[in-house]
Design a protein around this motif. Structure first.
Motif, PDB file in Angstrom:
ATOM      1  N   GLN A   1      16.233  23.327   3.941  1.00  0.00           N
ATOM      2  CA  GLN A   1      16.118  24.124   2.720  1.00  0.00           C
ATOM      3  C   GLN A   1      15.206  23.639   1.468  1.00  0.00           C
ATOM      4  OE1 GLN A   1      19.995  25.784   1.548  1.00  0.00           O
ATOM      5  NE2 GLN A   1      20.856  25.124   3.267  1.00  0.00           N
ATOM      6  N   CYS A   2      14.008  24.226   1.402  1.00  0.00           N
ATOM      7  CA  CYS A   2      13.491  23.963   0.212  1.00  0.00           C
ATOM      8  C   CYS A   2      12.563  25.003  -0.185  1.00  0.00           C
ATOM      9  CB  CYS A   2      12.295  22.588   0.733  1.00  0.00           C
ATOM     10  SG  CYS A   2      11.319  22.069  -0.727  1.00  0.00           S
ATOM     11  N   PRO A   3      12.560  25.315  -1.596  1.00  0.00           N
ATOM     12  CA  PRO A   3      11.778  26.273  -2.105  1.00  0.00           C
ATOM     13  C   PRO A   3      10.327  26.145  -1.867  1.00  0.00           C
ATOM     14  CG  PRO A   3      13.335  25.645  -3.657  1.00  0.00           C
ATOM     15  CD  PRO A   3      13.263  24.666  -2.414  1.00  0.00           C
TER      16      PRO A   3
ATOM     17  N   THR B   1      15.177  15.702  -5.415  1.00  0.00           N
ATOM     18  CA  THR B   1      16.502  15.750  -5.187  1.00  0.00           C
ATOM     19  C   THR B   1      16.661  16.082  -3.497  1.00  0.00           C
ATOM     20  OG1 THR B   1      17.259  17.756  -6.174  1.00  0.00           O
ATOM     21  CG2 THR B   1      17.689  15.751  -7.462  1.00  0.00           C
ATOM     22  N   ILE B   2      17.301  15.190  -2.878  1.00  0.00           N
ATOM     23  CA  ILE B   2      17.628  15.505  -1.307  1.00  0.00           C
ATOM     24  C   ILE B   2      19.285  15.367  -1.322  1.00  0.00           C
ATOM     25  CG2 ILE B   2      17.279  15.102   0.928  1.00  0.00           C
ATOM     26  CD1 ILE B   2      14.703  13.631   0.088  1.00  0.00           C
ATOM     27  N   HIS B   3      19.684  16.569  -0.843  1.00  0.00           N
ATOM     28  CA  HIS B   3      21.339  16.743  -0.655  1.00  0.00           C
ATOM     29  C   HIS B   3      21.335  16.960   0.919  1.00  0.00           C
ATOM     30  CE1 HIS B   3      20.842  18.107  -5.204  1.00  0.00           C
ATOM     31  NE2 HIS B   3      22.280  17.621  -5.038  1.00  0.00           N
ATOM     32  N   ILE B   4      22.221  15.766   1.350  1.00  0.00           N
ATOM     33  CA  ILE B   4      22.345  15.734   2.682  1.00  0.00           C
ATOM     34  C   ILE B   4      24.154  15.840   3.051  1.00  0.00           C
ATOM     35  CG2 ILE B   4      22.242  14.563   4.840  1.00  0.00           C
ATOM     36  CD1 ILE B   4      19.988  12.802   3.677  1.00  0.00           C
TER      37      ILE B   4
ATOM     38  N   ARG C   1       0.931  -1.238   0.028  1.00  0.00           N
ATOM     39  CA  ARG C   1       0.084   0.000  -0.117  1.00  0.00           C
ATOM     40  C   ARG C   1       0.833   1.345  -0.033  1.00  0.00           C
ATOM     41  NH1 ARG C   1      -3.869  -0.239   4.844  1.00  0.00           N
ATOM     42  NH2 ARG C   1      -1.737   0.254   5.798  1.00  0.00           N
ATOM     43  N   GLN C   2       0.580   2.236  -0.863  1.00  0.00           N
ATOM     44  CA  GLN C   2       1.143   3.444  -0.818  1.00  0.00           C
ATOM     45  C   GLN C   2       0.385   4.678  -0.628  1.00  0.00           C
ATOM     46  OE1 GLN C   2       3.559   3.713  -4.574  1.00  0.00           O
ATOM     47  NE2 GLN C   2       5.127   2.375  -3.832  1.00  0.00           N
ATOM     48  N   HIS C   3       1.050   5.696  -0.124  1.00  0.00           N
ATOM     49  CA  HIS C   3       0.342   6.895   0.165  1.00  0.00           C
ATOM     50  C   HIS C   3       1.061   8.109  -0.508  1.00  0.00           C
ATOM     51  CE1 HIS C   3      -1.318   4.895   3.491  1.00  0.00           C
ATOM     52  NE2 HIS C   3      -0.133   4.167   3.802  1.00  0.00           N
ATOM     53  N   ASN C   4       0.218   8.885  -0.728  1.00  0.00           N
ATOM     54  CA  ASN C   4       0.749  10.179  -1.580  1.00  0.00           C
ATOM     55  C   ASN C   4       1.089  11.312  -0.543  1.00  0.00           C
ATOM     56  OD1 ASN C   4       0.188   9.450  -3.972  1.00  0.00           O
ATOM     57  ND2 ASN C   4      -1.939  10.083  -4.072  1.00  0.00           N
ATOM     58  N   TYR C   5       2.205  11.769  -0.436  1.00  0.00           N
ATOM     59  CA  TYR C   5       2.847  12.533   0.532  1.00  0.00           C
ATOM     60  C   TYR C   5       3.286  14.080  -0.272  1.00  0.00           C
ATOM     61  CZ  TYR C   5       3.016   8.765   3.758  1.00  0.00           C
ATOM     62  OH  TYR C   5       2.698   7.519   4.272  1.00  0.00           O
ATOM     63  N   THR C   6       2.985  15.051   0.208  1.00  0.00           N
ATOM     64  CA  THR C   6       3.692  16.262  -0.440  1.00  0.00           C
ATOM     65  C   THR C   6       4.739  16.380   0.267  1.00  0.00           C
ATOM     66  OG1 THR C   6       2.736  17.679   1.495  1.00  0.00           O
ATOM     67  CG2 THR C   6       1.335  17.420  -0.572  1.00  0.00           C
ATOM     68  N   ILE C   7       5.736  17.019  -0.485  1.00  0.00           N
ATOM     69  CA  ILE C   7       7.288  17.365   0.066  1.00  0.00           C
ATOM     70  C   ILE C   7       7.066  18.044   1.382  1.00  0.00           C
ATOM     71  CG2 ILE C   7       9.444  18.467  -0.210  1.00  0.00           C
ATOM     72  CD1 ILE C   7       9.175  17.892  -3.255  1.00  0.00           C
ATOM     73  N   GLY C   8       6.238  18.922   1.597  1.00  0.00           N
ATOM     74  CA  GLY C   8       6.185  19.899   2.919  1.00  0.00           C
ATOM     75  C   GLY C   8       5.698  18.631   3.986  1.00  0.00           C
TER      76      GLY C   8
ATOM     77  N   VAL D   1      26.075  19.889  12.796  1.00  0.00           N
ATOM     78  CA  VAL D   1      25.160  20.757  12.061  1.00  0.00           C
ATOM     79  C   VAL D   1      25.176  20.143  10.659  1.00  0.00           C
ATOM     80  CG1 VAL D   1      24.845  23.096  10.799  1.00  0.00           C
ATOM     81  CG2 VAL D   1      25.844  22.894  13.123  1.00  0.00           C
ATOM     82  N   VAL D   2      24.106  19.474  10.050  1.00  0.00           N
ATOM     83  CA  VAL D   2      23.698  19.158   8.906  1.00  0.00           C
ATOM     84  C   VAL D   2      22.765  19.837   7.991  1.00  0.00           C
ATOM     85  CG1 VAL D   2      22.787  16.963   7.842  1.00  0.00           C
ATOM     86  CG2 VAL D   2      24.281  16.650   9.780  1.00  0.00           C
ATOM     87  N   SER D   3      23.088  19.893   6.629  1.00  0.00           N
ATOM     88  CA  SER D   3      22.303  20.850   5.916  1.00  0.00           C
ATOM     89  C   SER D   3      21.642  19.788   5.051  1.00  0.00           C
ATOM     90  CB  SER D   3      23.341  21.527   4.820  1.00  0.00           C
ATOM     91  OG  SER D   3      22.713  22.069   3.968  1.00  0.00           O
ATOM     92  N   VAL D   4      20.186  20.058   4.775  1.00  0.00           N
ATOM     93  CA  VAL D   4      19.430  19.082   4.066  1.00  0.00           C
ATOM     94  C   VAL D   4      18.579  20.013   3.045  1.00  0.00           C
ATOM     95  CG1 VAL D   4      17.531  17.342   3.995  1.00  0.00           C
ATOM     96  CG2 VAL D   4      19.101  17.246   5.829  1.00  0.00           C
ATOM     97  N   GLN D   5      19.044  20.029   1.828  1.00  0.00           N
ATOM     98  CA  GLN D   5      18.266  20.493   0.895  1.00  0.00           C
ATOM     99  C   GLN D   5      17.589  19.943  -0.274  1.00  0.00           C
ATOM    100  OE1 GLN D   5      21.312  22.791  -1.623  1.00  0.00           O
ATOM    101  NE2 GLN D   5      19.834  23.745  -2.873  1.00  0.00           N
ATOM    102  N   LEU D   6      16.211  20.280  -0.443  1.00  0.00           N
ATOM    103  CA  LEU D   6      15.440  19.537  -1.153  1.00  0.00           C
ATOM    104  C   LEU D   6      15.006  20.454  -2.534  1.00  0.00           C
ATOM    105  CD1 LEU D   6      14.750  19.063   2.086  1.00  0.00           C
ATOM    106  CD2 LEU D   6      12.990  17.174   0.884  1.00  0.00           C
ATOM    107  N   ASN D   7      14.916  19.802  -3.400  1.00  0.00           N
ATOM    108  CA  ASN D   7      14.765  20.262  -4.784  1.00  0.00           C
ATOM    109  C   ASN D   7      14.011  19.473  -5.729  1.00  0.00           C
ATOM    110  OD1 ASN D   7      14.724  22.487  -6.515  1.00  0.00           O
ATOM    111  ND2 ASN D   7      16.938  23.193  -5.887  1.00  0.00           N
TER     112      ASN D   7
END
Length: 365
Positions: free
Chosen positions: A242-244, A297-300, A213-220, A280-286
């Motif tokens: 970080q995510c626009p 794309t998720i940059h960790i 079973r799968q669900h739909n998730y927004t990036i937020g 301190v870790v940076s997580v950028q979603l785009n």
């Protein structure tokens, strides 16, 4: 043959084998020159050396052997006239008809050599790709067997823990009625609630996997879930998200195992930075386009010491000993994201280790 003797009794290295093949070609051409030159019907047997070259040598060395073979055939046109006892055949060999025949033989040899070289290169490349695919399949099978064992142990542990947690819940209800310090009651109830929530999440994730079973998730929503997990697992770490805003409405289809898979990668990054006293870790979603398909794309990025080339090849694909354990978290995350149609890779940068996650986007407006 010098080539087979070299391969069997001396070495398997490329340059000695290439030298032995060239010597075999020279000896073969000398034999042909002493026995009729280019008109000798057995000259086509020299093509065997090209086949052997592509079987035993890398493409560059094999190409050298092909060129030596072609030069040997071209030399057959004038070589017999230079050899002792062959001058009597020179006039006949250089007649117009024999010269045309010789040119035709050389052209045929060159065409046959090119066809054999291209065919052998293609077949050898396909063979290496098949071997690599088979090796990857073996590694995946071993990894899946290890993960199955870990999953069975985790399921048994969850089953065993469920009863004590229920007992602790009853004790907590009685504790709340006792006249003791209020902060202790709240702390005990909070920690018990976290344990119960984790067990419930595990049950839901296991049910999703069982029923596919799968669900739909927004990036937020994904960011919110990850923050909650990390707040429980590593409350002492600082994660910069970080995510626009315009990308937060994009939808990812996945089951509940997505969240712990990504959270494990972030926790690994925190642990890597911890050894350098950098929490301190940076997580950028785009969103990017990969083959005309939108991908999350998720940059960790951590501030650790980075990974060696050997570690980059093995991490996430097999369980390897490290300072902090067996690398099980990376293996589980890699397998989970791969099952969900995504990819994960690691690379060292000047700042530390960059973990790159790719996930297919189901919908985005």
């Amino acid at each position: 043959m010098l080539t087979l003797l070299t391969y069997k009794f001396i070495t398997h290295r490329a340059w000695p084998l290439c030298l032995a093949l060239c010597l075999d070609i020279v000896l073969g051409n000398l034999w042909v020159a002493f026995n009729g030159g280019i008109s000798n019907p057995f000259t086509s047997l020299l093509l065997i050396f090209i086949v052997i070259a592509f079987l035993l040598l890398p493409p560059t060395f094999a190409l050298i052997v092909v060129l030596i073979s072609i030069l040997g055939q071209v030399a057959q046109i004038g070589l017999p006239s230079l050899l002792p006892g062959q001058q009597s055949h020179t006039a006949h060999a250089l007649s117009d008809e024999m010269l045309k025949h010789a040119m035709g033989m050389v052209s045929g040899f060159v065409i046959a050599a090119a066809i054999i070289a291209l065919s052998m290169y293609y077949l050898k490349r396909q063979w290496f790709q098949s071997e690599k695919a088979l090796q990857n399949a073996r590694e995946r099978q071993l990894r899946d067997e290890q993960l199955l064992t870990i999953g069975a142990a985790a399921a048994q542990l969850t089953h065993d823990v469920a009863t004590p947690v229920q007992s602790l819940r009853l004790l907590n209800e009685e504790l709340q009625e006792c006249d003791i310090e209020l902060s202790l009651k709240q702390e005990f109830s909070e920690h018990l609630g976290k344990v119960e929530a984790s067990l419930e999440q595990w049950r839901d994730a296991a049910e999703d996997v069982r029923t596919r079973r799968q669900h739909n998730y927004t990036i937020g929503e994904i960011i919110t879930q990850l923050r909650q997990l990390l707040r429980i697992a590593r409350p002492d770490a600082q994660v910069n998200w970080q995510c626009p805003e315009r990308f937060k409405t994009a939808i990812i289809s996945a089951d509940r195992t997505l969240f712990p898979a990504i959270a494990n990668l972030v926790i690994n990054a925190i642990s890597a930075g911890e050894r350098s006293h950098q929490l301190v870790v940076s997580v950028q979603l785009n969103l990017t386009l990969v083959d005309a398909n939108p991908q999350l794309t998720i940059h960790i990025l951590d501030n650790g010491d980075g990974l060696s080339q050997a570690q980059q090849r093995k991490i996430g694909k097999s369980m390897t000993l490290s300072e902090n354990g067996m690398g099980i978290g990376a293996v589980i995350s890699h397998a989970t994201l791969e099952r969900l149609g995504g990819q994960v890779s690691w690379q060292s940068t000047s700042e530390g280790t960059l973990t790159l996650v790719l996930l297919p986007v189901t919908a985005y407006e």
